[in-house]
Design a protein around this motif. Structure first.
Motif, PDB file in Angstrom:
ATOM      1  N   ASP A   1      -9.680   2.456  -8.485  1.00  0.00           N
ATOM      2  CA  ASP A   1      -9.031   1.143  -8.554  1.00  0.00           C
ATOM      3  C   ASP A   1      -7.858   1.120  -9.508  1.00  0.00           C
ATOM      4  O   ASP A   1      -7.116   0.139  -9.566  1.00  0.00           O
ATOM      5  CB  ASP A   1     -10.041   0.046  -8.909  1.00  0.00           C
ATOM      6  N   ARG A   2      -7.655   2.224 -10.227  1.00  0.00           N
ATOM      7  CA  ARG A   2      -6.488   2.343 -11.096  1.00  0.00           C
ATOM      8  C   ARG A   2      -5.239   2.768 -10.320  1.00  0.00           C
ATOM      9  O   ARG A   2      -4.120   2.506 -10.766  1.00  0.00           O
ATOM     10  CB  ARG A   2      -6.748   3.382 -12.207  1.00  0.00           C
ATOM     11  N   TRP A   3      -5.448   3.469  -9.185  1.00  0.00           N
ATOM     12  CA  TRP A   3      -4.280   4.012  -8.484  1.00  0.00           C
ATOM     13  C   TRP A   3      -4.191   3.682  -6.990  1.00  0.00           C
ATOM     14  O   TRP A   3      -3.089   3.606  -6.447  1.00  0.00           O
ATOM     15  CB  TRP A   3      -4.179   5.528  -8.678  1.00  0.00           C
ATOM     16  N   VAL A   4      -5.318   3.470  -6.315  1.00  0.00           N
ATOM     17  CA  VAL A   4      -5.257   3.196  -4.876  1.00  0.00           C
ATOM     18  C   VAL A   4      -4.453   1.930  -4.562  1.00  0.00           C
ATOM     19  O   VAL A   4      -3.594   1.951  -3.665  1.00  0.00           O
ATOM     20  CB  VAL A   4      -6.667   3.131  -4.262  1.00  0.00           C
ATOM     21  N   PRO A   5      -4.652   0.805  -5.281  1.00  0.00           N
ATOM     22  CA  PRO A   5      -3.832  -0.378  -4.991  1.00  0.00           C
ATOM     23  C   PRO A   5      -2.340  -0.118  -5.191  1.00  0.00           C
ATOM     24  O   PRO A   5      -1.506  -0.628  -4.426  1.00  0.00           O
ATOM     25  CB  PRO A   5      -4.349  -1.423  -5.988  1.00  0.00           C
ATOM     26  N   LEU A   6      -2.004   0.673  -6.192  1.00  0.00           N
ATOM     27  CA  LEU A   6      -0.604   1.018  -6.441  1.00  0.00           C
ATOM     28  C   LEU A   6       0.005   1.752  -5.248  1.00  0.00           C
ATOM     29  O   LEU A   6       1.116   1.445  -4.801  1.00  0.00           O
ATOM     30  CB  LEU A   6      -0.510   1.892  -7.697  1.00  0.00           C
ATOM     31  N   VAL A   7      -0.742   2.719  -4.717  1.00  0.00           N
ATOM     32  CA  VAL A   7      -0.260   3.479  -3.565  1.00  0.00           C
ATOM     33  C   VAL A   7      -0.135   2.580  -2.338  1.00  0.00           C
ATOM     34  O   VAL A   7       0.845   2.661  -1.584  1.00  0.00           O
ATOM     35  CB  VAL A   7      -1.191   4.671  -3.281  1.00  0.00           C
ATOM     36  N   ARG A   8      -1.108   1.716  -2.124  1.00  0.00           N
ATOM     37  CA  ARG A   8      -1.074   0.838  -0.949  1.00  0.00           C
ATOM     38  C   ARG A   8       0.097  -0.138  -0.999  1.00  0.00           C
ATOM     39  O   ARG A   8       0.617  -0.547   0.048  1.00  0.00           O
ATOM     40  CB  ARG A   8      -2.394   0.064  -0.839  1.00  0.00           C
ATOM     41  N   GLU A   9       0.517  -0.518  -2.201  1.00  0.00           N
ATOM     42  CA  GLU A   9       1.572  -1.516  -2.344  1.00  0.00           C
ATOM     43  C   GLU A   9       2.979  -0.927  -2.316  1.00  0.00           C
ATOM     44  O   GLU A   9       3.949  -1.648  -2.084  1.00  0.00           O
ATOM     45  CB  GLU A   9       1.378  -2.274  -3.665  1.00  0.00           C
ATOM     46  N   THR A  10       3.101   0.364  -2.551  1.00  0.00           N
ATOM     47  CA  THR A  10       4.435   0.952  -2.650  1.00  0.00           C
ATOM     48  C   THR A  10       5.073   1.119  -1.273  1.00  0.00           C
ATOM     49  O   THR A  10       4.380   1.213  -0.252  1.00  0.00           O
ATOM     50  CB  THR A  10       4.390   2.306  -3.379  1.00  0.00           C
ATOM     51  N   ASP A  11       6.396   1.145  -1.241  1.00  0.00           N
ATOM     52  CA  ASP A  11       7.124   1.249   0.031  1.00  0.00           C
ATOM     53  C   ASP A  11       7.307   2.682   0.504  1.00  0.00           C
ATOM     54  O   ASP A  11       7.380   2.937   1.710  1.00  0.00           O
ATOM     55  CB  ASP A  11       8.499   0.591  -0.096  1.00  0.00           C
TER      56      ASP A  11
END
Length: 223
Positions: free
Chosen positions: A85-95
């Protein structure tokens, strides 16, 4: 999933235009994460100065320095040691994911270990690979490109496309990367195989493949 698989980055207008079309908005409005991991496994590049040059956008192959709204670093070797949860949301949100060259098998290993490999097919992000960052999408890379040896051996990669890639054809600093060498390499592969020079990329959207080139390339289709 949208893939832009380059040999040497976004280094001409045709590849640049293809990227903007895939983003569906200007680069200046798009967020990016760069992935330098493949560089550590290759003796010619990192760790060290070359890795910093990629991350900072100082290298000669355009990737990080295209004018993104923001650029972050996603280091795959660190991901297994932190909560998803520290990195998966970041990856999902990036373009866009900007994936450096280096050693394709080293990159593949850490994509799997980190969990990114499982996440890739569900992402809305555009994946932009350079050299090994592109080759890792194939079913395998062929003995010609085996450098770092994975724990289980072999040359298998992610199989997220059904073709293999031979990058940097006729590069002045890579005298063995000739079209003749690519043809010999392709004869040992199990499926379609592309040989591409540094002015060429392969665009893949929902399985549809299109070559984008201001240079030269060849498709070796197995009978």
């Amino acid at each position: 999933m949208k893939l832009l698989l380059t040999s040497a980055g976004v280094n001409n207008k045709s590849i640049h235009d293809a990227l903007v079309d895939m983003l569906d908005k200007p680069i200046a409005d798009s967020t990016a994460l760069c992935i330098p991991t493949a560089m550590y496994g290759h003796p010619w590049v990192g760790p060290g100065v070359k890795t910093w040059e990629f991350i900072s956008g100082k290298e000669e192959n355009p990737m990080v320095n295209l004018g993104w709204k923001s650029v972050g670093v996603l280091e795959l070797t660190a991901l297994p040691s932190i909560d998803k949860d520290r990195w998966v949301p970041l990856v999902r949100e990036t373009d866009v994911l900007l994936v450096a060259g280096g050693d394709a098998l080293y990159l593949c290993h850490w994509m799997r270990q980190s969990g990114l490999a499982d996440l890739l097919p569900s992402l809305r992000s555009v994946y932009v690979g350079m050299s090994a960052g592109s080759m890792v999408m194939a079913p395998n890379i062929g003995e010609f490109f085996v450098g770092w040896t994975p724990p289980n051996g072999g040359d298998k990669t992610l199989s997220l496309v059904d073709f293999a890639m031979f990058p940097h054809v006729d590069h002045e600093m890579l005298p063995y990367n000739t079209m003749a060498a690519a043809e010999k390499w392709a004869a040992g592969m199990q499926g379609p195989a592309y040989a591409i020079d540094d002015q060429t990329a392969i665009k893949v959207i929902d399985g549809a493949v299109e070559v984008v080139s201001e240079g030269h390339w060849k498709l070796f289709a197995q009978s």
